[in-house]
Design a protein around this motif. Structure first.
Motif, PDB file in Angstrom:
ATOM      1  N   PRO A 141       0.798  -1.232   0.000  1.00 47.01           N
ATOM      2  CA  PRO A 141       0.000   0.000   0.000  1.00 47.01           C
ATOM      3  C   PRO A 141       0.832   1.283   0.000  1.00 47.01           C
ATOM      4  O   PRO A 141       0.411   2.299   0.555  1.00 47.01           O
ATOM      5  N   VAL A 142       2.020   1.245  -0.608  1.00 41.44           N
ATOM      6  CA  VAL A 142       2.887   2.422  -0.671  1.00 41.44           C
ATOM      7  C   VAL A 142       3.272   2.765  -2.113  1.00 41.44           C
ATOM      8  O   VAL A 142       4.068   3.670  -2.343  1.00 41.44           O
ATOM      9  N   GLY A 143       2.704   2.044  -3.070  1.00 39.51           N
ATOM     10  CA  GLY A 143       3.080   2.253  -4.467  1.00 39.51           C
ATOM     11  C   GLY A 143       2.793   3.656  -4.954  1.00 39.51           C
ATOM     12  O   GLY A 143       3.593   4.255  -5.685  1.00 39.51           O
ATOM     13  N   ASN A 197      -4.381   0.703  -9.864  1.00 39.12           N
ATOM     14  CA  ASN A 197      -4.594  -0.307  -8.825  1.00 39.12           C
ATOM     15  C   ASN A 197      -6.075  -0.515  -8.523  1.00 39.12           C
ATOM     16  O   ASN A 197      -6.482  -1.610  -8.143  1.00 39.12           O
ATOM     17  N   THR A 198      -6.865   0.543  -8.676  1.00 42.58           N
ATOM     18  CA  THR A 198      -8.300   0.416  -8.448  1.00 42.58           C
ATOM     19  C   THR A 198      -8.939  -0.459  -9.525  1.00 42.58           C
ATOM     20  O   THR A 198      -9.768  -1.323  -9.232  1.00 42.58           O
ATOM     21  N   CYS A 199      -8.524  -0.229 -10.768  1.00 42.00           N
ATOM     22  CA  CYS A 199      -9.065  -1.040 -11.873  1.00 42.00           C
ATOM     23  C   CYS A 199      -8.620  -2.499 -11.777  1.00 42.00           C
ATOM     24  O   CYS A 199      -9.353  -3.407 -12.189  1.00 42.00           O
ATOM     25  N   ASP A 200      -7.424  -2.733 -11.243  1.00 41.40           N
ATOM     26  CA  ASP A 200      -6.845  -4.080 -11.228  1.00 41.40           C
ATOM     27  C   ASP A 200      -6.973  -4.790  -9.885  1.00 41.40           C
ATOM     28  O   ASP A 200      -6.357  -5.839  -9.688  1.00 41.40           O
ATOM     29  N   VAL A 201      -7.730  -4.237  -8.944  1.00 46.58           N
ATOM     30  CA  VAL A 201      -7.694  -4.743  -7.572  1.00 46.58           C
ATOM     31  C   VAL A 201      -8.048  -6.234  -7.483  1.00 46.58           C
ATOM     32  O   VAL A 201      -7.389  -6.989  -6.753  1.00 46.58           O
ATOM     33  N   GLU A 202      -9.050  -6.689  -8.230  1.00 42.82           N
ATOM     34  CA  GLU A 202      -9.420  -8.103  -8.162  1.00 42.82           C
ATOM     35  C   GLU A 202      -8.302  -8.994  -8.705  1.00 42.82           C
ATOM     36  O   GLU A 202      -7.947 -10.016  -8.109  1.00 42.82           O
ATOM     37  N   GLU A 203      -7.745  -8.593  -9.841  1.00 42.66           N
ATOM     38  CA  GLU A 203      -6.643  -9.353 -10.446  1.00 42.66           C
ATOM     39  C   GLU A 203      -5.409  -9.317  -9.562  1.00 42.66           C
ATOM     40  O   GLU A 203      -4.696 -10.319  -9.421  1.00 42.66           O
ATOM     41  N   ASP A 204      -5.142  -8.165  -8.937  1.00 40.30           N
ATOM     42  CA  ASP A 204      -3.987  -8.032  -8.053  1.00 40.30           C
ATOM     43  C   ASP A 204      -4.086  -8.977  -6.862  1.00 40.30           C
ATOM     44  O   ASP A 204      -3.099  -9.593  -6.451  1.00 40.30           O
ATOM     45  N   ILE A 205      -5.278  -9.090  -6.299  1.00 40.84           N
ATOM     46  CA  ILE A 205      -5.459  -9.973  -5.151  1.00 40.84           C
ATOM     47  C   ILE A 205      -5.195 -11.424  -5.546  1.00 40.84           C
ATOM     48  O   ILE A 205      -4.568 -12.187  -4.790  1.00 40.84           O
ATOM     49  N   LEU A 206      -5.623 -11.810  -6.744  1.00 40.85           N
ATOM     50  CA  LEU A 206      -5.345 -13.164  -7.239  1.00 40.85           C
ATOM     51  C   LEU A 206      -3.856 -13.406  -7.396  1.00 40.85           C
ATOM     52  O   LEU A 206      -3.378 -14.536  -7.263  1.00 40.85           O
ATOM     53  N   ASN A 207      -3.098 -12.328  -7.675  1.00 40.89           N
ATOM     54  CA  ASN A 207      -1.653 -12.419  -7.841  1.00 40.89           C
ATOM     55  C   ASN A 207      -0.899 -12.103  -6.556  1.00 40.89           C
ATOM     56  O   ASN A 207       0.313 -11.845  -6.578  1.00 40.89           O
ATOM     57  N   ASN A 208      -1.613 -12.079  -5.431  1.00 41.17           N
ATOM     58  CA  ASN A 208      -1.018 -11.808  -4.113  1.00 41.17           C
ATOM     59  C   ASN A 208      -0.391 -10.421  -4.028  1.00 41.17           C
ATOM     60  O   ASN A 208       0.607 -10.210  -3.328  1.00 41.17           O
ATOM     61  N   ARG A 209      -1.003  -9.476  -4.736  1.00 38.69           N
ATOM     62  CA  ARG A 209      -0.582  -8.077  -4.670  1.00 38.69           C
ATOM     63  C   ARG A 209      -1.612  -7.321  -3.846  1.00 38.69           C
ATOM     64  O   ARG A 209      -2.762  -7.186  -4.267  1.00 38.69           O
ATOM     65  N   HIS A 210      -1.201  -6.840  -2.673  1.00 38.27           N
ATOM     66  CA  HIS A 210      -2.141  -6.174  -1.780  1.00 38.27           C
ATOM     67  C   HIS A 210      -1.822  -4.674  -1.738  1.00 38.27           C
ATOM     68  O   HIS A 210      -1.114  -4.193  -0.869  1.00 38.27           O
ATOM     69  N   THR A 211      -2.348  -3.964  -2.724  1.00 36.56           N
ATOM     70  CA  THR A 211      -2.109  -2.532  -2.856  1.00 36.56           C
ATOM     71  C   THR A 211      -3.004  -1.759  -1.894  1.00 36.56           C
ATOM     72  O   THR A 211      -3.825  -2.337  -1.175  1.00 36.56           O
ATOM     73  N   LEU A 212      -2.861  -0.438  -1.908  1.00 32.96           N
ATOM     74  CA  LEU A 212      -3.658   0.412  -1.034  1.00 32.96           C
ATOM     75  C   LEU A 212      -5.151   0.163  -1.227  1.00 32.96           C
ATOM     76  O   LEU A 212      -5.923   0.145  -0.264  1.00 32.96           O
TER      77      LEU A 212
END
Length: 302
Positions: A141-143, A197-212
């Motif tokens: 959550p610092v990107g 990150n907002t547009c990709d949040v679902e895909e990011d979670i599947l890839n173990n990316r936990h953005t802001l």
């Protein structure tokens, strides 16, 4: 590798995020000190662009390696898998850009001030750890802060000091002034990352990316996006009040209606292919108009 594939691999379309902050640093040096070292500017510009491309290559490279098998991102979305690019070619290109860029930066530091070396080392650390390591900054959550600070503030700060290292001390007054000038670009760059990150949040979670966005949710992320848009124009106005930038920067408000129109459209739905380009347009408009207005103000000593 075709030019089109190369442009996507290095995300050439996103280079405004570094080129326009560079131009702001250039104009600040001219406006306040009437001193430009053209050789330093050319070397730094090439070094900056090479490293920026290397970071984007690394981002794609690490995303390819870290993608999970629960969806088709690795082979259908990522440029490396989709175009079946040679991993060794991509890796060698990435390291080649990093090494050449670093050597150019070290040369600049040796000819000017070691402050440049420290600022450069900070930028390289942020750029490399943005994508690399067990916990890349881009997946935390610092990107948004990292990208906004490094590209929006540190780039113009390096640019300014490369021009005035021999006449002005590197102190908190200089840092504060350049930072204040740079906030509109920094906020806009951070907003671009936030929108992505907002547009990709679902895909990011599947890839173990936990953005802001995965922590605060889409609704609050959209609210933050709106607040940063407003903060962009407020920061530009404050810079004029404190005589950090020319009076012409007040005209930045002329594009606010269009920027806010894009913001409202994006706020209704966050879709990568449909509304994310509006965040790109907002960034491009803000930084491009900011540079043009600064140039006009500096030219006429306003």
């Amino acid at each position: 590798m075709t030019l089109k594939i190369f442009a996507e691999l290095v995300e050439l379309k996103a280079k405004t995020a570094s080129i326009f902050p560079f131009l702001m640093g250039f104009l600040y040096s001219w406006y306040h000190y009437n001193q430009i070292y053209w050789g330093n500017m050319l070397i730094f510009f090439i070094s900056m662009v090479l490293f920026n491309m290397a970071v984007d290559i690394m981002d794609n490279y690490m995303d390819y390696h870290n993608a999970t098998d629960v969806h088709d991102y690795k082979h259908e979305t990522n440029i490396i898998g989709r175009e079946n690019l040679s991993l060794s070619l991509v890796r060698n290109m990435m390291w080649g850009f990093i090494i050449v860029s670093a050597l150019m930066g070290i040369y600049l530091a040796s000819q000017t001030s070691w402050v440049i070396l420290w600022l450069g080392m900070f930028s390289y650390a942020m750029g490399i750890f943005y994508s690399a390591g067990p916990k890349p900054l881009s997946s935390l959550p610092v990107g948004e802060v990292t990208s906004g600070l490094t590209m929006g503030v540190v780039i113009p700060l390096i640019c300014v000091y490369l021009n005035i290292y021999d006449i002005v001390p590197f102190d908190w007054h200089l840092i504060g002034s350049v930072t204040m000038m740079s906030l509109p670009a920094a906020f806009s760059i951070a907003n671009l990352m936030l929108a992505n990150n907002t547009c990709d949040v679902e895909e990011d979670i599947l890839n173990n990316r936990h953005t802001l966005v995965s922590y605060i949710g889409k609704k609050k992320a959209v609210t933050l996006f709106q607040l940063l848009v407003i903060a962009t124009f407020v920061a530009a106005t404050i810079s004029v009040v404190f005589k950090i930038v020319p009076l012409t920067l007040l005209l930045l408000w002329a594009i606010f209606p269009k920027v806010w129109q894009n913001t409202k459209a994006y706020s209704k739905e966050q879709i990568k292919t449909k509304t994310f380009p509006l965040a790109i347009k907002n960034l491009a408009m803000v930084v491009a108009v900011q540079v043009v207005l600064f140039f006009i103000g500096a030219l006429f000593h306003l």
